[in-house]
Design an enzyme around this catalytic site. Structure first.
Site, short mmCIF file in Angstrom:
data_model
loop_
_atom_site.label_atom_id
_atom_site.label_comp_id
_atom_site.label_asym_id
_atom_site.label_seq_id
_atom_site.Cartn_x
_atom_site.Cartn_y
_atom_site.Cartn_z
N HIS A 1 -1.63 -3.59 -2.73
CA HIS A 1 -2.69 -2.90 -3.48
C HIS A 1 -2.18 -2.38 -4.83
O HIS A 1 -2.95 -2.29 -5.79
CB HIS A 1 -3.22 -1.70 -2.68
CG HIS A 1 -4.23 -2.07 -1.63
ND1 HIS A 1 -5.46 -2.62 -1.93
CD2 HIS A 1 -4.21 -1.93 -0.29
CE1 HIS A 1 -6.14 -2.80 -0.79
NE2 HIS A 1 -5.41 -2.40 0.21
N CYS B 1 -9.11 -4.02 5.89
CA CYS B 1 -8.85 -3.21 4.70
C CYS B 1 -10.07 -2.34 4.45
O CYS B 1 -11.20 -2.84 4.48
CB CYS B 1 -8.57 -4.12 3.51
SG CYS B 1 -8.23 -3.23 2.00
N HIS C 1 0.97 -4.77 3.06
CA HIS C 1 -0.46 -4.74 2.72
C HIS C 1 -0.74 -3.62 1.70
O HIS C 1 -1.40 -3.84 0.69
CB HIS C 1 -1.29 -4.56 3.99
CG HIS C 1 -2.75 -4.40 3.77
ND1 HIS C 1 -3.70 -5.28 4.28
CD2 HIS C 1 -3.47 -3.45 3.10
CE1 HIS C 1 -4.90 -4.87 3.91
NE2 HIS C 1 -4.80 -3.76 3.20
N GLU C 2 -0.20 -2.41 1.99
CA GLU C 2 -0.46 -1.27 1.09
C GLU C 2 0.20 -1.47 -0.27
O GLU C 2 -0.39 -1.17 -1.31
CB GLU C 2 0.00 0.05 1.73
CG GLU C 2 -0.73 0.43 3.02
CD GLU C 2 -2.22 0.26 2.98
OE1 GLU C 2 -2.84 0.45 1.90
OE2 GLU C 2 -2.81 -0.12 4.00
NI NI Z 1 -6.11 -2.46 2.17
#
Ligand code: NI
Length: 183
Positions: A153, A107, A149-150
């Site tokens: 966020h 990341c 994953h995105e």
């Molecule tokens: Ni990330």
């Protein structure tokens, strides 16, 4: 266009829930996305979420190139594993089936580290592009991983808090030891 500063783990913007975008086709969002893409490419990342550039809005950019998917797949199977450079505003994810797959993640907000994270293997996602048109896709493997994953966020979640075994949170410079061990 501009390369933006990337927030690192510990900055409060990475821990909060991002706000929905009212108008995906607005000039403000276009400018943000253009800068996010430039920033992601400059940093050699596979994806970037707006909170990572200190903007708490529900916008992500990502790509899943062919080289990241399993080389053993047929062309038909590979389709869901790949995505061109994609912009997704106000994304939503639906998990398909109960297959879980582990994979190494990095990341841009957690520089220098890699972690082994287990995630659903197959998802469907939807959202809007910069013309305000609906986007809907099926995603598997690395493609499904980068989208999850995105989108994490946007809800204030960084990958280390998804890990079951923190013994597999390692420095990038030591990753070769793990690759050798697992082969
Ligand atoms: Ni990330």
């Amino acid at each position: 266009m501009a390369i933006l500063k990337i927030a690192r783990m510990g900055h409060p913007v990475l821990a909060q829930k991002a706000q929905a975008v009212a108008d995906p086709a607005s000039l403000e969002i276009r400018r943000l996305v253009s800068d996010m893409i430039e920033t992601m490419i400059d940093a050699n990342g596979a994806g970037l979420a707006a909170p990572q550039v200190h903007v708490p809005l529900r916008v992500v950019v990502f790509q899943a190139p062919q080289g990241r998917s399993d080389p053993g797949l047929s062309d038909d199977e590979r389709f869901d594993h790949m995505a061109p450079l994609t912009v997704l505003v106000n994304p939503q994810i639906e998990i398909v089936g109960d297959e879980i797959e582990g994979g190494w993640e990095g990341c841009l907000s957690v520089p220098g580290l890699r972690g082994f994270v287990e995630r659903p293997f197959h998802i469907r996602y939807r959202g809007f592009d910069l013309e305000g048109r609906a986007v809907a896709r099926s995603a598997k493997g690395f493609h499904a991983r980068v989208v999850q994953h995105e989108c994490d966020h946007l809800d204030g979640t960084l990958y280390p808090s998804r890990m079951r075994d923190l013994g597999k949170l390692i420095f990038e410079s030591e990753a070769r030891h793990f690759v050798q061990k697992e082969e």
